[in-house]
Write a protein that holds these residues in place. Sequence first.
Motif, PDB file in Angstrom:
ATOM      1  N   ASP A   1      -3.908  14.778   0.928  1.00  0.00           N
ATOM      2  CA  ASP A   1      -3.073  14.882   2.257  1.00  0.00           C
ATOM      3  C   ASP A   1      -3.826  14.579   3.518  1.00  0.00           C
ATOM      4  N   PRO A   2      -3.407  13.674   4.253  1.00  0.00           N
ATOM      5  CA  PRO A   2      -4.204  13.196   5.564  1.00  0.00           C
ATOM      6  C   PRO A   2      -4.068  14.225   6.601  1.00  0.00           C
ATOM      7  N   ARG A   3      -3.321  15.514   6.180  1.00  0.00           N
ATOM      8  CA  ARG A   3      -3.217  16.501   7.426  1.00  0.00           C
ATOM      9  C   ARG A   3      -4.294  17.617   6.936  1.00  0.00           C
ATOM     10  N   THR A   4      -4.574  17.623   5.692  1.00  0.00           N
ATOM     11  CA  THR A   4      -5.716  18.696   5.325  1.00  0.00           C
ATOM     12  C   THR A   4      -6.833  18.005   4.834  1.00  0.00           C
ATOM     13  N   GLY A   5      -7.123  16.617   4.070  1.00  0.00           N
ATOM     14  CA  GLY A   5      -8.084  16.320   3.753  1.00  0.00           C
ATOM     15  C   GLY A   5      -8.388  16.799   2.174  1.00  0.00           C
ATOM     16  N   PHE A   6      -7.261  17.328   1.406  1.00  0.00           N
ATOM     17  CA  PHE A   6      -7.645  18.149   0.461  1.00  0.00           C
ATOM     18  C   PHE A   6      -6.141  17.769  -0.725  1.00  0.00           C
ATOM     19  N   PRO A   7      -6.284  17.876  -1.858  1.00  0.00           N
ATOM     20  CA  PRO A   7      -5.213  17.333  -2.596  1.00  0.00           C
ATOM     21  C   PRO A   7      -4.080  18.095  -2.059  1.00  0.00           C
ATOM     22  N   ALA A   8      -2.987  17.150  -2.214  1.00  0.00           N
ATOM     23  CA  ALA A   8      -1.516  17.385  -1.690  1.00  0.00           C
ATOM     24  C   ALA A   8      -0.942  18.757  -2.753  1.00  0.00           C
ATOM     25  N   GLU A   9      -0.395  19.837  -1.649  1.00  0.00           N
ATOM     26  CA  GLU A   9       0.269  20.821  -2.286  1.00  0.00           C
ATOM     27  C   GLU A   9       1.853  20.562  -2.313  1.00  0.00           C
ATOM     28  N   SER A  10       2.460  20.212  -3.184  1.00  0.00           N
ATOM     29  CA  SER A  10       3.827  19.684  -3.248  1.00  0.00           C
ATOM     30  C   SER A  10       4.375  20.060  -4.594  1.00  0.00           C
ATOM     31  N   ASP A  11       6.163  20.384  -4.359  1.00  0.00           N
ATOM     32  CA  ASP A  11       6.675  20.582  -5.695  1.00  0.00           C
ATOM     33  C   ASP A  11       6.767  19.231  -6.349  1.00  0.00           C
ATOM     34  N   VAL A  12       6.506  18.118  -6.144  1.00  0.00           N
ATOM     35  CA  VAL A  12       6.520  16.909  -6.708  1.00  0.00           C
ATOM     36  C   VAL A  12       5.056  16.480  -7.391  1.00  0.00           C
ATOM     37  N   VAL A  13       5.241  16.175  -8.602  1.00  0.00           N
ATOM     38  CA  VAL A  13       4.102  15.909  -9.398  1.00  0.00           C
ATOM     39  C   VAL A  13       4.261  14.537  -9.746  1.00  0.00           C
ATOM     40  N   SER A  14       5.284  13.742  -9.765  1.00  0.00           N
ATOM     41  CA  SER A  14       5.298  12.394  -9.899  1.00  0.00           C
ATOM     42  C   SER A  14       6.428  11.882  -9.342  1.00  0.00           C
ATOM     43  N   ALA A  15       6.220  10.723  -8.573  1.00  0.00           N
ATOM     44  CA  ALA A  15       7.466   9.920  -7.610  1.00  0.00           C
ATOM     45  C   ALA A  15       7.199   8.477  -8.209  1.00  0.00           C
ATOM     46  N   THR A  16       8.429   7.899  -8.597  1.00  0.00           N
ATOM     47  CA  THR A  16       8.469   6.574  -9.131  1.00  0.00           C
ATOM     48  C   THR A  16       9.444   6.067  -8.187  1.00  0.00           C
ATOM     49  N   VAL A  17       8.907   4.667  -7.691  1.00  0.00           N
ATOM     50  CA  VAL A  17       9.885   3.850  -6.806  1.00  0.00           C
ATOM     51  C   VAL A  17      10.199   2.585  -7.365  1.00  0.00           C
ATOM     52  N   VAL A  18      11.450   2.439  -7.275  1.00  0.00           N
ATOM     53  CA  VAL A  18      12.056   1.269  -7.865  1.00  0.00           C
ATOM     54  C   VAL A  18      12.435   0.172  -6.720  1.00  0.00           C
ATOM     55  N   SER A  19      12.053  -0.944  -6.479  1.00  0.00           N
ATOM     56  CA  SER A  19      12.027  -1.766  -5.312  1.00  0.00           C
ATOM     57  C   SER A  19      11.776  -3.338  -5.561  1.00  0.00           C
ATOM     58  N   HIS A  20      12.258  -4.272  -4.715  1.00  0.00           N
ATOM     59  CA  HIS A  20      12.188  -5.573  -4.783  1.00  0.00           C
ATOM     60  C   HIS A  20      10.637  -5.968  -4.970  1.00  0.00           C
ATOM     61  N   THR A  21       9.770  -5.258  -4.404  1.00  0.00           N
ATOM     62  CA  THR A  21       8.320  -5.825  -4.649  1.00  0.00           C
ATOM     63  C   THR A  21       7.710  -4.601  -4.844  1.00  0.00           C
ATOM     64  N   SER A  22       6.485  -4.943  -5.656  1.00  0.00           N
ATOM     65  CA  SER A  22       5.323  -3.658  -5.956  1.00  0.00           C
ATOM     66  C   SER A  22       4.577  -3.240  -4.645  1.00  0.00           C
ATOM     67  N   LEU A  23       4.693  -3.974  -3.571  1.00  0.00           N
ATOM     68  CA  LEU A  23       3.922  -3.815  -2.292  1.00  0.00           C
ATOM     69  C   LEU A  23       4.951  -2.305  -1.845  1.00  0.00           C
ATOM     70  N   GLU A  24       6.130  -2.711  -1.745  1.00  0.00           N
ATOM     71  CA  GLU A  24       7.114  -1.612  -1.342  1.00  0.00           C
ATOM     72  C   GLU A  24       6.714  -0.368  -2.029  1.00  0.00           C
ATOM     73  N   GLY A  25       6.725  -0.255  -3.505  1.00  0.00           N
ATOM     74  CA  GLY A  25       6.627   0.738  -4.370  1.00  0.00           C
ATOM     75  C   GLY A  25       5.219   1.379  -4.069  1.00  0.00           C
TER      76      GLY A  25
END
Length: 311
Positions: A232-256
Amino acid sequence: MQTEEFFLFDTVNTITAPALDPDTMTAVANACLRYEKLFSRFDEQSQLFRINNAHGAPVDVDSELAQFIKTSLAYCEASNGLFDITMGSVTRLWNFKNGTIPAKDDVHAALEHVNWRGVHVTDSTVQLADPDACLELGGIAKGYIADGVLDVLACHGVEHAIVNLGGNVAVMGGRPDGTPWQVGLRQPIASHGIPVTATFAAVGVASGSVVTSGVYERAFTSNGKAYHHIIDPRTGFPAESDVVSATVVSHTSLEGDGYSTSLILMGVEGALQFAAQHPEIDIVLVDAQGRVFATPGIGNRVPFRLLNSEK
């Protein structure tokens, strides 16, 4: 179908197509080696290394690198800094292979040099306003490279292909039989006896990209506490979040690549709101309880099926 496998970018990469001749694979290998040289912050001969060691002076760079950094900064802005390409001063303190946890004071000191707004780019130069800042492009480079590999394949007459650069999947042309490529999404947590290597869903894509970021990809446990590589850029430590996996479907892999890690930091509610404001992408999230959340386009615009009926 023919599948070729190679190791680069610290990961196993595969290309699958109806036919891949040696000249095509040589062109792919040459392009990948060039990208590695272009984007590596460890190679002393790379332009990125020179930028990070220029003590704030402007550095002449290849126009492609300059444009890529400009594009990366746009993703920093879109995420309000949750994605930040100047995180190098912090990420170099962590070692997920050896399980190294940096001291809090060191992390806090390094965070003083994290600010994407201090990166100044022209068509041919890059300058860091903070001489102690450190560009780290690893969080987005594989997406750009995956798109580039598809371009190389197309230039060599390949019409149907699926490229997997360690989880960054880019496809073109659909399968030769006219059906979309099926991309499996990894089960991010053990649930009901399902191992972490299993897939919980499949996305059908004819041309485009599927990119997944997860807290399970590079992680270690120390004194009973788990540490993962999404910092996490706000803390410098691993993100604390309720999301453990995020998948992006997009036109380009750069967007993902540009969006996937930020979505984890946003949490389920924030990520879904963000995706609603960016209709060019669809997303699939898994939270810590194993629940699946997705944008309306998943299942409508993009064929999608859950493989575990309990989800």
